[in-house]
Design an enzyme around this catalytic site. Structure first.
Site, PDB file in Angstrom:
ATOM      1  N   LYS A  22     -20.523  -8.243 -10.538  1.00  0.00           N
ATOM      2  CA  LYS A  22     -19.877  -7.031  -9.471  1.00  0.00           C
ATOM      3  C   LYS A  22     -18.793  -7.933  -8.964  1.00  0.00           C
ATOM      4  O   LYS A  22     -17.748  -7.422  -8.703  1.00  0.00           O
ATOM      5  CB  LYS A  22     -20.861  -6.687  -8.583  1.00  0.00           C
ATOM      6  CG  LYS A  22     -20.308  -6.353  -7.075  1.00  0.00           C
ATOM      7  CD  LYS A  22     -21.512  -5.989  -6.108  1.00  0.00           C
ATOM      8  CE  LYS A  22     -21.861  -6.940  -5.098  1.00  0.00           C
ATOM      9  NZ  LYS A  22     -20.974  -7.170  -4.121  1.00  0.00           N
ATOM     10  N   ARG A  92     -17.066  -3.785   1.874  1.00  0.00           N
ATOM     11  CA  ARG A  92     -16.527  -4.972   2.629  1.00  0.00           C
ATOM     12  C   ARG A  92     -15.383  -5.187   1.998  1.00  0.00           C
ATOM     13  O   ARG A  92     -14.257  -5.791   2.577  1.00  0.00           O
ATOM     14  CB  ARG A  92     -17.519  -5.918   2.949  1.00  0.00           C
ATOM     15  CG  ARG A  92     -18.528  -5.880   4.116  1.00  0.00           C
ATOM     16  CD  ARG A  92     -17.863  -6.519   5.101  1.00  0.00           C
ATOM     17  NE  ARG A  92     -17.158  -7.498   4.852  1.00  0.00           N
ATOM     18  CZ  ARG A  92     -16.194  -7.999   5.460  1.00  0.00           C
ATOM     19  NH1 ARG A  92     -15.746  -7.345   6.285  1.00  0.00           N
ATOM     20  NH2 ARG A  92     -15.477  -9.043   5.337  1.00  0.00           N
ATOM     21  N   ARG A 121     -18.673 -10.775   9.073  1.00  0.00           N
ATOM     22  CA  ARG A 121     -17.520 -10.654   8.081  1.00  0.00           C
ATOM     23  C   ARG A 121     -16.124 -10.855   8.469  1.00  0.00           C
ATOM     24  O   ARG A 121     -15.360  -9.627   8.372  1.00  0.00           O
ATOM     25  CB  ARG A 121     -18.085  -9.468   7.246  1.00  0.00           C
ATOM     26  CG  ARG A 121     -19.365  -9.264   6.876  1.00  0.00           C
ATOM     27  CD  ARG A 121     -19.831 -10.339   5.919  1.00  0.00           C
ATOM     28  NE  ARG A 121     -19.414 -10.780   4.507  1.00  0.00           N
ATOM     29  CZ  ARG A 121     -19.828  -9.792   3.469  1.00  0.00           C
ATOM     30  NH1 ARG A 121     -20.730  -8.815   3.537  1.00  0.00           N
ATOM     31  NH2 ARG A 121     -18.923  -9.976   2.230  1.00  0.00           N
ATOM     32  N   PRO A 122     -15.969 -11.615   9.371  1.00  0.00           N
ATOM     33  CA  PRO A 122     -14.430 -11.636   9.880  1.00  0.00           C
ATOM     34  C   PRO A 122     -13.652 -11.747   8.893  1.00  0.00           C
ATOM     35  O   PRO A 122     -13.819 -12.162   7.591  1.00  0.00           O
ATOM     36  CB  PRO A 122     -14.472 -12.791  10.905  1.00  0.00           C
ATOM     37  CG  PRO A 122     -15.413 -13.581  10.517  1.00  0.00           C
ATOM     38  CD  PRO A 122     -16.573 -12.670  10.019  1.00  0.00           C
ATOM     39  N   ILE A 123     -12.065 -11.430   8.994  1.00  0.00           N
ATOM     40  CA  ILE A 123     -11.078 -11.747   8.152  1.00  0.00           C
ATOM     41  C   ILE A 123      -9.865 -12.497   8.549  1.00  0.00           C
ATOM     42  O   ILE A 123      -8.765 -12.458   8.209  1.00  0.00           O
ATOM     43  CB  ILE A 123     -10.473 -10.168   7.371  1.00  0.00           C
ATOM     44  CG1 ILE A 123      -9.968  -9.309   8.631  1.00  0.00           C
ATOM     45  CG2 ILE A 123     -11.421  -9.508   6.729  1.00  0.00           C
ATOM     46  CD1 ILE A 123      -9.243  -8.299   8.040  1.00  0.00           C
ATOM     47  N   ASP A 124     -10.311 -13.308   9.717  1.00  0.00           N
ATOM     48  CA  ASP A 124      -9.309 -13.979  10.242  1.00  0.00           C
ATOM     49  C   ASP A 124      -8.542 -15.039   9.139  1.00  0.00           C
ATOM     50  O   ASP A 124      -7.507 -15.322   9.293  1.00  0.00           O
ATOM     51  CB  ASP A 124      -9.683 -14.855  11.394  1.00  0.00           C
ATOM     52  CG  ASP A 124     -11.002 -15.558  10.933  1.00  0.00           C
ATOM     53  OD1 ASP A 124     -12.067 -15.242  10.527  1.00  0.00           O
ATOM     54  OD2 ASP A 124     -11.096 -16.845  11.078  1.00  0.00           O
ATOM     55  N   LEU A 125      -9.496 -15.435   8.268  1.00  0.00           N
ATOM     56  CA  LEU A 125      -8.892 -16.696   7.354  1.00  0.00           C
ATOM     57  C   LEU A 125      -7.674 -15.725   6.598  1.00  0.00           C
ATOM     58  O   LEU A 125      -6.879 -16.358   6.006  1.00  0.00           O
ATOM     59  CB  LEU A 125      -9.815 -17.427   6.568  1.00  0.00           C
ATOM     60  CG  LEU A 125     -11.084 -17.998   7.454  1.00  0.00           C
ATOM     61  CD1 LEU A 125     -11.966 -18.717   6.472  1.00  0.00           C
ATOM     62  CD2 LEU A 125     -10.082 -19.169   8.231  1.00  0.00           C
ATOM     63  N   ILE A 326     -24.493 -19.906   5.292  1.00  0.00           N
ATOM     64  CA  ILE A 326     -23.312 -19.087   4.891  1.00  0.00           C
ATOM     65  C   ILE A 326     -23.039 -17.937   5.819  1.00  0.00           C
ATOM     66  O   ILE A 326     -22.114 -17.639   6.634  1.00  0.00           O
ATOM     67  CB  ILE A 326     -23.153 -18.829   3.315  1.00  0.00           C
ATOM     68  CG1 ILE A 326     -23.238 -19.719   2.587  1.00  0.00           C
ATOM     69  CG2 ILE A 326     -21.928 -17.990   3.276  1.00  0.00           C
ATOM     70  CD1 ILE A 326     -22.194 -20.782   2.495  1.00  0.00           C
TER      71      ILE A 326
HETATM   72  C1  EPZ Z   1     -18.058 -12.945  -1.093  1.00  0.00           C
HETATM   73  O1  EPZ Z   1     -17.958 -12.322   0.173  1.00  0.00           O
HETATM   74  C2  EPZ Z   1     -19.105 -12.098  -1.838  1.00  0.00           C
HETATM   75  N1  EPZ Z   1     -18.630 -10.619  -2.080  1.00  0.00           N
HETATM   76  C3  EPZ Z   1     -20.396 -12.025  -1.207  1.00  0.00           C
HETATM   77  O2  EPZ Z   1     -21.418 -11.406  -2.113  1.00  0.00           O
HETATM   78  C4  EPZ Z   1     -20.918 -13.374  -1.136  1.00  0.00           C
HETATM   79  O3  EPZ Z   1     -22.072 -13.527  -0.290  1.00  0.00           O
HETATM   80  C5  EPZ Z   1     -19.901 -14.373  -0.545  1.00  0.00           C
HETATM   81  O4  EPZ Z   1     -18.783 -14.235  -1.068  1.00  0.00           O
HETATM   82  C6  EPZ Z   1     -20.244 -15.900  -0.333  1.00  0.00           C
HETATM   83  O5  EPZ Z   1     -20.565 -16.449  -1.547  1.00  0.00           O
HETATM   84  C7  EPZ Z   1     -17.910 -10.531  -2.941  1.00  0.00           C
HETATM   85  O6  EPZ Z   1     -17.229 -11.197  -3.736  1.00  0.00           O
HETATM   86  C8  EPZ Z   1     -17.434  -8.943  -3.153  1.00  0.00           C
HETATM   87  P1  EPZ Z   1     -16.632 -15.549   2.218  1.00  0.00           P
HETATM   88  P2  EPZ Z   1     -16.974 -12.855   1.135  1.00  0.00           P
HETATM   89  O7  EPZ Z   1     -15.325 -14.899   2.799  1.00  0.00           O
HETATM   90  O8  EPZ Z   1     -15.740 -13.199   0.193  1.00  0.00           O
HETATM   91  C9  EPZ Z   1     -16.824 -16.397   6.861  1.00  0.00           C
HETATM   92  C10 EPZ Z   1     -23.111  -9.812  -2.494  1.00  0.00           C
HETATM   93  O9  EPZ Z   1     -24.228  -9.812  -1.844  1.00  0.00           O
HETATM   94  N2  EPZ Z   1     -15.403 -16.063   6.761  1.00  0.00           N
HETATM   95  O10 EPZ Z   1     -16.997 -16.649   1.380  1.00  0.00           O
HETATM   96  O11 EPZ Z   1     -16.605 -12.100   2.332  1.00  0.00           O
HETATM   97  C11 EPZ Z   1     -17.784 -15.572   6.794  1.00  0.00           C
HETATM   98  O12 EPZ Z   1     -18.201 -14.713   7.754  1.00  0.00           O
HETATM   99  C12 EPZ Z   1     -22.053 -10.287  -1.563  1.00  0.00           C
HETATM  100  O13 EPZ Z   1     -22.681  -9.606  -3.764  1.00  0.00           O
HETATM  101  C13 EPZ Z   1     -14.661 -16.166   7.950  1.00  0.00           C
HETATM  102  O14 EPZ Z   1     -15.395 -16.596   9.011  1.00  0.00           O
HETATM  103  O15 EPZ Z   1     -17.580 -14.210   1.540  1.00  0.00           O
HETATM  104  C14 EPZ Z   1     -19.161 -16.145   6.240  1.00  0.00           C
HETATM  105  O16 EPZ Z   1     -19.863 -16.511   6.922  1.00  0.00           O
HETATM  106  C15 EPZ Z   1     -22.555 -10.291  -0.118  1.00  0.00           C
HETATM  107  N3  EPZ Z   1     -13.277 -15.533   8.242  1.00  0.00           N
HETATM  108  C16 EPZ Z   1     -18.457 -17.089   5.244  1.00  0.00           C
HETATM  109  O17 EPZ Z   1     -17.086 -17.167   5.591  1.00  0.00           O
HETATM  110  C17 EPZ Z   1     -13.003 -15.049   7.036  1.00  0.00           C
HETATM  111  O18 EPZ Z   1     -11.625 -14.665   7.078  1.00  0.00           O
HETATM  112  C18 EPZ Z   1     -18.538 -16.935   3.706  1.00  0.00           C
HETATM  113  O19 EPZ Z   1     -17.634 -15.744   3.660  1.00  0.00           O
HETATM  114  C19 EPZ Z   1     -13.723 -14.736   5.948  1.00  0.00           C
HETATM  115  C20 EPZ Z   1     -14.927 -15.365   5.981  1.00  0.00           C
END
Ligand code: EPZ
Length: 416
Positions: A22, A92, A121-125, A326
């Site tokens: 996925k 998301r 799930r912020p998108i600030d980064l 995480i």
């Molecule tokens: C991906 O989500 C996966 N989803 C998630 O799988 C997975 O849990 C996650 O990576 C971590 O491995 C997909 O690939 C579609 P992150 P993503 O950005 O990209 C913080 C599942 O069950 N963050 O690595 O959203 C965030 O809040 C899903 O299949 C910021 O602060 O994860 C989190 O605490 C759930 N600012 C951490 O980073 C941002 O701009 C990790 O998030 C982006 C993220």
């Protein structure tokens, strides 16, 4: 709202074939926007999340043909550069569509993706990285409008190795002018799969799988055929299903090196694991042992396996400790397990689980995608009948999980 009804207590035995990933499919489907030509994808899982992403591609003007796990996308005739709000909120990870649309058209409008059940799930980064690439961002009324004359490669250091942000930067910079270097990049295998597909399209990228990724912008990208890698979290889910039922199962069409933290924790808990090139065989002990685990970015223990493994530990001998590093809200499944007789408590981002001999069936709800899968495993172990509600969450990320489980001895059915 449909439910799963599970008659527990059956030892799982037999072979199960893993579907496509996925979390690799989603960015790879988005990447098909970049070449303005045809893309043929194989081994795409037929799940809600891929269906929604393909719906958005059709909305913006792509021609999409689907034949089981084969998807053909023609991105020549895209006319729209905005992602519809209702579809944005269904999932998301639609935010990575932004990077692909930006990468090709230098403009995109989308709404803030809603938070979800596991955290804000912020998108600030993502947005900070887009700005560094020279993209103007205007945010109002919940919409984000990104635009620029050209995208200029630059150095981007991520505060956190975010998977989505890493993917978005790559998608936005493969057609940029000049070179982009991402430091503190995420190292997940899904990113390597995305980069492998982009390189087949003619992108110039190196360092994928490490925390420094370099992208040299190119003028255009070619047609491509690409097979999606197997899903490592589905692999871990089925191994844990074998473990929690005292069973003996063989998982085929998987990549064992993608889930070393899971197989080594299962061995620590007393399982016998036999690893071959594309398969893993697990033989569970009569009683599992407690372990400690901490979720970490890849190659550490994956957060997506935390609730599933926490359920296995609920019937392991002794006290286990899980630290979730995480996401801030990924322990909601613990309360559902307590309804089944589990003994656990949460202290901040730490869960302490005291194993019981066996769970007992009752009504429980899916709190999110992986929390829902955890409830299925709890039901497989439990005495009596377990009803798992809100299974739409589970259908987002698992293809035919009930059929696959019944094939190896479970008794699970959908009740509409
Ligand atoms: C991906 O989500 C996966 N989803 C998630 O799988 C997975 O849990 C996650 O990576 C971590 O491995 C997909 O690939 C579609 P992150 P993503 O950005 O990209 C913080 C599942 O069950 N963050 O690595 O959203 C965030 O809040 C899903 O299949 C910021 O602060 O994860 C989190 O605490 C759930 N600012 C951490 O980073 C941002 O701009 C990790 O998030 C982006 C993220």
């Amino acid at each position: 709202m449909a439910n799963y009804i599970i008659e527990g207590g059956k030892r799982l035995e037999g072979e199960v074939k893993i579907s496509g990933s996925k979390n690799a499919s989603l960015p790879i489907i988005c990447a098909s926007i970049l070449n303005g030509k045809k893309t043929k994808l194989y081994n795409v899982p037929d799940i809600h999340d891929t269906q929604v992403t393909l719906k958005i591609l059709r909305y913006i003007g792509c021609k999409v043909k689907k034949d089981n796990d084969k998807i053909e996308i023609d991105s020549r005739y895209i006319t729209k550069k905005e992602i519809p709000e209702d579809l944005m909120h269904q999932m998301r990870s639609t935010v990575i569509l932004a990077g692909a649309i930006l990468g090709r058209f230098k403009e995109v409008t989308f709404s803030y993706p809603g938070g979800c059940d596991i955290g804000a799930r912020p998108i600030d980064l993502h947005l900070k990285s887009f700005k560094k690439l020279g993209i103007n961002i205007a945010e109002n009324y919940g919409f984000i409008r990104c635009s620029c004359d050209k995208i200029v490669g630059t150095n981007i250091d991520l505060d956190f190795p975010s998977v989505g942000a890493t993917e978005n930067i790559i998608l936005a910079s493969v057609l940029a002018e000049g070179k982009t270097v991402i430091t503190n990049a995420a190292r997940e295998p899904e990113i390597v799969d995305l980069v492998n597909m982009l390189k087949k399209m003619g992108a110039i990228i190196s360092g994928e799988g490490t925390n420094i990724i370099q992208i040299e912008g190119v003028k255009e990208l070619k047609e491509v055929k690409y097979r999606i890698m197997p899903d490592r979290i589905e692999t871990g889910t089925f191994l844990c299903a074998g473990a929690i039922t005292g069973g003996k199962i063989k998982v085929t069409n998987c990549i064992p090196e993608h889930i070393v933290p899971i197989t080594s924790k299962l061995e620590e808990a007393g399982c016998n694991i036999l690893i071959e090139k594309n398969s893993i065989e697990l033989k569970a002990p009569t009683r599992l042992k407690a372990v400690e685990l901490k979720t970490m970015p890849y190659p550490g223990f994956p957060t997506d396996m935390q609730s599933i493994f926490g359920t296995v530990l609920s019937v392991s001998k002794g006290t286990s400790v899980i630290t979730e590093n995480i996401f801030e809200n990924r322990f909601k499944y613990l309360a559902e397990l307590k309804r089944m007789g589990a003994k656990n408590k949460q202290e901040g981002n730490v869960a302490i689980i005291t194993g019981v001999r066996r769970l007992s069936g009752t009504n429980v709800k899916s709190t999110d995608l992986r929390g829902g899968a955890a409830m299925i495993l709890a039901g497989l172990n439990a005495k009596g009948t377990t009803t798992v509600t809100n299974i739409e969450y589970i259908l987002r990320g698992y293809e035919n999980i009930d059929k696959k489980l019944n094939k190896i001895g479970a008794n699970i059915r959908i009740e509409e």
